[in-house]
Design a protein around this motif. Structure first.
Motif, PDB file in Angstrom:
ATOM      1  N   GLU A  78      25.656  -2.856 -29.217  1.00 45.83           N
ATOM      2  CA  GLU A  78      24.216  -3.004 -28.977  1.00 45.83           C
ATOM      3  C   GLU A  78      24.037  -3.955 -27.802  1.00 45.83           C
ATOM      4  OE1 GLU A  78      21.520  -1.904 -31.040  1.00 45.83           O
ATOM      5  OE2 GLU A  78      23.093  -0.616 -31.878  1.00 45.83           O
TER       6      GLU A  78
ATOM      7  N   THR B   9      28.889  -7.634 -24.284  1.00 42.44           N
ATOM      8  CA  THR B   9      28.902  -6.221 -24.681  1.00 42.44           C
ATOM      9  C   THR B   9      28.764  -5.327 -23.435  1.00 42.44           C
ATOM     10  OG1 THR B   9      27.901  -6.908 -26.768  1.00 42.44           O
ATOM     11  CG2 THR B   9      27.861  -4.554 -26.286  1.00 42.44           C
TER      12      THR B   9
ATOM     13  N   ASP C 144      34.781  -7.225 -28.939  1.00 44.92           N
ATOM     14  CA  ASP C 144      33.472  -7.818 -28.656  1.00 44.92           C
ATOM     15  C   ASP C 144      33.193  -8.831 -29.765  1.00 44.92           C
ATOM     16  OD1 ASP C 144      31.054  -8.279 -27.505  1.00 44.92           O
ATOM     17  OD2 ASP C 144      30.083  -6.445 -28.234  1.00 44.92           O
TER      18      ASP C 144
ATOM     19  N   THR D 292      24.903  -9.057 -30.751  1.00 43.56           N
ATOM     20  CA  THR D 292      26.122  -8.647 -31.456  1.00 43.56           C
ATOM     21  C   THR D 292      26.327  -9.591 -32.638  1.00 43.56           C
ATOM     22  OG1 THR D 292      27.044  -7.856 -29.366  1.00 43.56           O
ATOM     23  CG2 THR D 292      28.594  -8.225 -31.164  1.00 43.56           C
TER      24      THR D 292
END
Ligand SMILES: Nc1nc2c(ncn2[C@@H]2O[C@H](COP(=O)(O)OP(=O)(O)OP(=O)(O)O)[C@@H](O)[C@H]2O)c(=O)[nH]1
Ligand SMILES: [Mg+2]
Length: 472
Positions: free
Chosen positions: A43, A29, A71, A51
């Motif tokens: 996040e 991320t 992601d 994630t």
């Protein structure tokens, strides 16, 4: 309006799809945030399983969408995943490896322990390229090699991206060797929180070489980003030049009845001005590069609550920046550290001010006779001394280097924070001449049309900007 929306949606679907995959907590991320130049995406936490779902982000060059990044949740149990695939394979002997993966995702239910892994595999099958993020601090464990084995079943190009590379060159070499055994040679080093424009460019170039079809679009992105990056660096250097000019040109009227320069109200006002000017510059620079508090901590930039930890007028500052403490202490005794006396339009230099005041000898008088006369008759001003200006410059120069090379700077944080080798080498050419001109032009301390159009000013500004960008 609707037509435009539909067109852009269609556009997004025809884009290159890049899946960012890897073990949990390797910085997937973070990498996407860096590539997006946004701290808003997803996040990020220092812990596994942050994630939980696949999330898409589109990268644009201006208004044009270039590629989708996906992601994915971190892979947690690659051994169980491989066992499951082997079981499917033994039941369906004719299936290709990609078909086995398809079968796996279609038969994995929502509450299955391998649900996360199924999400990853689904996205992998829908993508054109995989970026496999590796935390090089980790030893090359079997579970990672199994991850690569599973991912390679999708028959998609895999680009390994080595993260957390700062101070881990040995581990990096081990990883490279291991990957070569999988016939994966093309890899990238990319500190994700840390940013290096060159590393990012290489990443896009690598993707370009793997998916010819999207070559031109990716080139547009590379060009666009290069231009934006140059502009970013230029505005930062410009901002620093503005700080140096405004501080060097600044004068504070010294009232003659107050002989103690260091403690006078004028000196305090001057110091206050410099501190605030530097603070504003810091805020602007962090803003230009979109730096968060977290980035500041990671880069070990000695700043807290938007202020430099070491006050520019603090006694230790000279030493910290490699300047001559001995001679400065002598000057400090006369005028107060950081402050110089200016008489009749010329800065005397604090040491000569001492000479003049104490009446030391003929040579001082011969050199400064006129000024001393002016001192007695004329107006006196306080200005910032040479040392302070040097520190001001060097400090911004270092900050700029850190902002431009988040990652690389992080590997040498201790070095950068404590000492600056050969400070004088890092000053722009003709620095003393430049400063002397600035000091004689107090009106330049604020931007104005007449200042900005003045050729002498323009020359100084250009030299400062050039030196700042070249020192990188
Ligand atoms: N120092 C440093 N920290 C990093 C770097 N990349 C990521 N981190 C930190 O590593 C932690 C994990 O980063 P994430 O981006 O959440 O990792 P992830 O792979 O998305 O994690 P999951 O979603 O849980 O699989 C965070 O605390 C990041 O701040 C890096 O290049 N350098
Ligand atoms: Mg994540």
């Amino acid at each position: 309006m609707k037509a435009v929306d539909e067109a852009s949606i269609q556009d997004i679907h025809s884009l290159l799809n890049v899946a960012v995959v890897g073990h949990t907590n390797t910085g997937k991320t973070s990498l996407i945030r860096t590539m997006l130049r946004s701290t808003q995406f997803g996040e990020i936490e220092d812990g596994a399983g942050t994630t939980r779902h696949v999330e898409r982000a589109t990268i644009f060059a201006g208004n044009e969408a270039i590629l989708n990044l996906h992601d994915t949740p971190g892979i947690e149990d690659s051994h169980a995943l491989l066992r499951q695939l082997q079981a499917i394979s033994s039941r369906h002997k004719t299936l290709s490896s990609a078909e086995i993966l398809e079968k796996f995702i279609s038969t994995t239910s929502i509450d299955d322990p391998l649900e996360q892994e199924a999400k990853v595999i689904r996205q992998v099958l829908r993508s054109d390229v995989l970026l496999y993020i590796i935390d090089v601090r980790e030893p090359v464990l079997e579970k990672y090699l199994v991850e690569i084995e599973v991912l390679s079943k999708a028959m998609k190009p895999i680009i390994p991206v080595f993260n957390f590379i700062a101070e881990h060159t040995e581990e990096l070499a081990v990883w490279r060797k291991k990957l070569a055994a999988f016939n994966i040679h093309a890899s990238l080093e990319f500190d994700t929180v840390a940013f290096s424009f060159e590393a990012e460019k290489r990443l896009y170039q690598k993707i370009q070489s793997l998916v010819e079809l999207h070559y031109d679009r990716l080139q547009k992105l590379i060009n666009h980003r290069a231009k934006a990056w140059d502009q970013l660096c230029l505005s930062a250097a410009k901002r620093i030049a503005e700080l140096i000019v405004s501080v060097a040109c600044y004068r504070e009227n010294k009232y003659r009845h107050n002989d103690n320069i260091a403690d006078s109200t004028a000196a305090q006002k001057l110091k206050d001005f410099v501190r605030k000017a530097e603070q504003r510059c810091l805020r602007d620079l962090l803003g230009i590069f979109n730096f968060s508090e977290n980035d500041i901590a990671l880069q070990k930039i000695p700043v807290s609550n938007g202020q430099w930890q070491l006050d520019i007028f603090a006694p230790g500052v000279l030493k910290a920046y490699g300047l001559d403490v001995g001679s400065a202490a002598l000057k400090g005794a006369a005028a107060g550290a950081g402050i110089d006396l200016m008489v009749g339009g010329l800065s005397l230099g604090a040491a000569s001010a001492l000479g003049a005041i104490a009446g030391t000898g003929w040579s001082t008088f011969r050199r400064y006779g006129k000024e001393i006369k002016a001192k007695i008759q004329g107006t006196q001003w306080l200005c910032v001394d040479e040392n302070t200006l040097q520190i001001l410059y060097l400090r911004q120069q270092q900050l700029l280097a850190k902002l431009m090379h988040r990652g690389h700077a992080a590997c040498h944080a201790d070095q950068i924070d404590t000492a600056v080798p050969s400070a004088s080498e890092k000053l722009p050419n003709n620095w003393p001449a430049m400063i002397s001109i600035l000091q004689q032009n107090p009106a330049w301390h604020k931007p104005s049309t007449s200042r900005n159009q003045n050729p002498q000013y323009q020359e100084i500004e250009a030299k400062l900007i050039k030196a700042l960008l070249e020192s990188d």
